[in-house]
Write an enzyme that holds these catalytic residues in place. Structure first.
Site, mmCIF file in Angstrom:
data_model
loop_
_atom_site.group_PDB
_atom_site.id
_atom_site.type_symbol
_atom_site.label_atom_id
_atom_site.label_comp_id
_atom_site.label_asym_id
_atom_site.label_seq_id
_atom_site.Cartn_x
_atom_site.Cartn_y
_atom_site.Cartn_z
ATOM 1 N N HIS A 16 58.827 94.504 81.832
ATOM 2 C CA HIS A 16 58.600 94.569 83.282
ATOM 3 C C HIS A 16 59.866 95.155 83.908
ATOM 4 O O HIS A 16 60.959 94.979 83.369
ATOM 5 C CB HIS A 16 58.366 93.129 83.761
ATOM 6 N N ASP A 35 62.342 86.815 78.520
ATOM 7 C CA ASP A 35 61.604 86.814 79.778
ATOM 8 C C ASP A 35 60.309 86.036 79.524
ATOM 9 O O ASP A 35 59.406 86.508 78.834
ATOM 10 C CB ASP A 35 61.321 88.264 80.193
HETATM 11 N N1 C6P Z 1 54.666 90.176 86.902
HETATM 12 C C1 C6P Z 1 52.395 90.907 87.359
HETATM 13 O O1 C6P Z 1 51.423 91.067 88.100
HETATM 14 P P1 C6P Z 1 58.736 87.375 89.477
HETATM 15 O O2 C6P Z 1 58.216 88.445 90.388
HETATM 16 O O3 C6P Z 1 60.230 87.277 89.536
HETATM 17 O O4 C6P Z 1 58.050 86.077 89.624
HETATM 18 O O5 C6P Z 1 58.364 87.857 87.984
HETATM 19 C C2 C6P Z 1 58.761 89.123 87.525
HETATM 20 C C3 C6P Z 1 58.195 89.375 86.175
HETATM 21 C C4 C6P Z 1 59.052 89.479 85.103
HETATM 22 N N2 C6P Z 1 58.597 89.644 83.861
HETATM 23 C C5 C6P Z 1 57.291 89.732 83.583
HETATM 24 C C6 C6P Z 1 56.837 89.888 82.169
HETATM 25 C C7 C6P Z 1 56.364 89.648 84.638
HETATM 26 O O6 C6P Z 1 55.074 89.733 84.364
HETATM 27 C C8 C6P Z 1 56.824 89.504 85.961
HETATM 28 C C9 C6P Z 1 55.862 89.485 87.114
HETATM 29 C C10 C6P Z 1 53.609 90.177 87.885
HETATM 30 O O7 C6P Z 1 52.380 91.276 86.194
HETATM 31 C C11 C6P Z 1 54.027 90.717 89.220
HETATM 32 S S1 C6P Z 1 54.646 92.367 89.117
#
Ligand code: C6P
Length: 414
Positions: A131, A208
Site C-alpha cells: 500500500h 503492515d
Molecule cells: N487500505 C483499502 O481500502 P490507514 O488508512 O492508515 O488506516 O491504513 C493504511 C493501509 C496500510 N496498509 C494496507 C495494507 C492497507 O490496506 C491500508 C488501508 C484501505 O485498501 C484504504 S486505502
C-alpha cells in the site's frame, strides 16, 4: 441459488447482523450490501455505545487529572492498551503505542528509527504489493539519506517471489517492510520465514498488519517482527485509532516522534528529558474515546472467535470466486494459495469505476480503482480493479446479489 454453506454453526450470522445498525439501512432504495470492508468495516452497536458512554459519562483528559473522571478515563484507556497487548500477543503493554492508524505507525518508524539508523548506501526492502502507506514513507527516508529502496517482485498469481526475496537480502538490508496481507490481491505473505531470513542478515522488520489483524491470529512474539502496525477501523473499531507494536529495546533506543505534552519527563528552556514507553511516543491529548472503543471491538472479535470468522469469510471467498469466474470476460487479479477474504477482478472492456457506479445504484458497495497500490496495478498492466472484501456479517445471499448486480451492470454497458 442453493447454498451449501460451510459456515460454522456456532456463528449466527443473522444475529451478528442485528448488532450492526447500519446494515439495516437502504441505499438507492435497495438493502445495503456492504462489500468494502477492507477499506473500513462497519461498527457494532457495542462500539458505538462505548464511544457515547465515554462522552456521556466520564469524558476527561487522561494521565493528567487526579479527579474521578480523569481516573476513570485513564483506567479505561490503559485497559484498552492491555487488551491490545493480549490481542497481538505482545510481551509488555509498553510495547503498544496508540497511533491514528497504520499510516501513522509506519511514518513514526520511518521518522524516528529510520532517521537514526539508515545511512547512505543502506537498503530498505519492501514488496511489490505494498500500500502507498508502506512505500512513500520509505521513499522519503531513502531520498533524505541517500539510501536505496528495493522491491520484492510479485508473481503472476499474486504471491511474492521468495527466490527473489532471498536474493535481495544482504548485509546492506537494514529494514524489511511488508504487508502480512495485501489489500488489493488478498495474498497472505509468509511473514514468519521472511522475518527469520531478514534477521539472519541483521535487518529489522516492520509488518503492515492493516489487512491481517482482523482476519489472522496475530502473535508478534511468535512472528518475531520488530514492528507491527494496524488500524482499529478495519477490525470493527473506530476510525482515528491504531496501534504500533515495537520491541521494547528497539523502541527505547529510538528518538522521539512528536514533541508535546505527555511525552516528556521534565522540560526546561535548555533541555527536555523524555517520558518512558509507551508515553514517549504519545505526544498530546490522544484519541481517548476511540482508543477505549477499540477494546470493545477486540472483545467483539474475540467473542465470535477469529477462527470462526475466518472460516465464514473463507467460505464466502470460495463461493464468490467460483461464481465470479462464470461471468464472461472476468479475470480475478490475485490467485495466491492463501488469501484473506477479498476478491479483486477486472472485466474485459469495462472500466472498474463504471461497474462500481452501477453496483452502487443497486445498493452494493465495492471499492474500485488502484486501492492505493499504483505500482502493483502497473505490475499487472491495469489501471485498477473492482474489489469485494468480506466481513463476518456478510452472507451468501449478498454474494448472489453481487453476481446478479454484475450481470445487470454488464447488460446496461453492452
Ligand atoms: N487500505 C483499502 O481500502 P490507514 O488508512 O492508515 O488506516 O491504513 C493504511 C493501509 C496500510 N496498509 C494496507 C495494507 C492497507 O490496506 C491500508 C488501508 C484501505 O485498501 C484504504 S486505502
Amino acid at each position: 441459488m442453493i447454498l451449501t454453506s460451510p459456515t460454522p454453526i456456532d456463528l449466527n450470522i443473522g444475529a451478528i447482523r442485528q448488532q450492526f445498525p447500519i446494515l439495516g439501512r437502504a441505499v438507492k432504495d435497495r438493502p445495503l450490501v456492504y462489500f468494502d470492508n477492507a477499506a473500513t468495516t462497519q461498527k457494532p452497536q457495542a462500539v458505538i455505545d462505548t464511544i457515547s458512554q465515554y462522552y456521556g459519562n466520564y469524558n476527561a483528559n487522561i494521565h493528567r487529572g487526579i479527579h474521578s473522571l480523569a481516573e476513570e478515563a485513564t483506567a479505561a484507556y490503559e485497559a484498552s492498551r492491555m487488551a491490545v497487548k493480549e490481542f497481538i500477543g505482545a510481551a509488555l503493554s509498553e510495547e503498544v503505542i496508540f497511533t491514528r492508524g497504520t499510516t501513522e505507525g509506519i511514518n513514526l518508524v520511518a521518522c524516528t528509527w529510520g532517521r537514526a539508523n539508515i545511512a547512505a548506501g543502506d537498503e530498505i526492502l519492501i514488496s511489490g504489493m505494498e500500500h502507498h502507506s508502506n512505500i512513500v514513507p520509505w521513499q522519503i527516508l531513502c531520498h533524505e539519506k541517500n539510501a536505496i529502496l528495493k522491491v520484492i517482485p510479485v508473481l503472476d498469481n499474486g504471491e511474492l517471489s521468495m527466490t527473489d526475496y532471498h536474493n535481495l537480502l544482504s548485509p546492506k538490508t537494514k529494514l524489511v517492510a511488508v504487508a502480512q496481507a495485501s489489500n488489493a490481491l488478498g495474498t497472505v505473505n509468509p511473514v514468519k520465514p521472511m522475518i527469520k531470513a531478514a534477521h539472519q542478515v541483521g535487518a529489522v522488520v516492520l509488518i503492515d498488519g492493516a489487512q491481517s489483524a482482523v482476519h489472522l491470529d496475530i502473535d508478534v512474539q511468535d512472528m518475531d517482527c520488530d514492528f507491527f502496525a494496524f488500524s482499529g477501523h478495519k477490525l470493527y473499531g473506530p476510525t482515528g485509532i491504531g496501534v504500533l507494536f515495537g520491541k521494547k529495546d528497539i523502541l527505547e533506543s529510538m528518538p522521539v516522534f512528536q514533541g508535546g505534552g505527555e511525552m516528556i519527563k521534565e522540560v526546561t528552556f535548555e533541555r527536555t528529558t523524555y517520558n518512558e514507553l509507551p508515553y514517549k511516543f504519545e505526544a498530546g491529548t490522544p484519541n481517548i474515546a476511540d482508543a477505549i472503543a477499540l477494546k470493545t471491538a477486540l472483545e467483539f472479535l474475540n467473542d465470535l472467535g477469529k477462527d470462526n470468522i475466518r472460516k465464514h469469510e473463507a467460505a464466502l471467498l470460495k463461493y464468490a470466486t467460483a461464481r465470479l469466474e462464470t461471468i464472461p470476460g472476468l479475470t480475478i487479479v490475485g490467485k495466491a494459495r492463501e488469501k484473506v477474504g477479498l476478491v479483486s477482478f477486472i472485466i474485459k472492456g469495462v472500466h472498474p469505476q463504471d461497474i462500481g457506479v452501477l453496483l452502487d445504484n443497486q445498493g452494493i458497495a465495492v471499492r474500485t480503482g488502484h486501492h492505493c497500490t499504483q505500482p502493483l496495478m502497473a505490475r499487472f498492466g491495469i489501471a485498477g480493479t473492482v474489489r469485494a472484501s468480506f466481513a463476518v456479517y456478510n452472507t451468501f445471499e449478498e454474494v448472489d446479489a453481487l453476481i446478479a448486480g454484475l450481470w445487470k451492470a454488464l447488460k446496461m454497458l453492452s
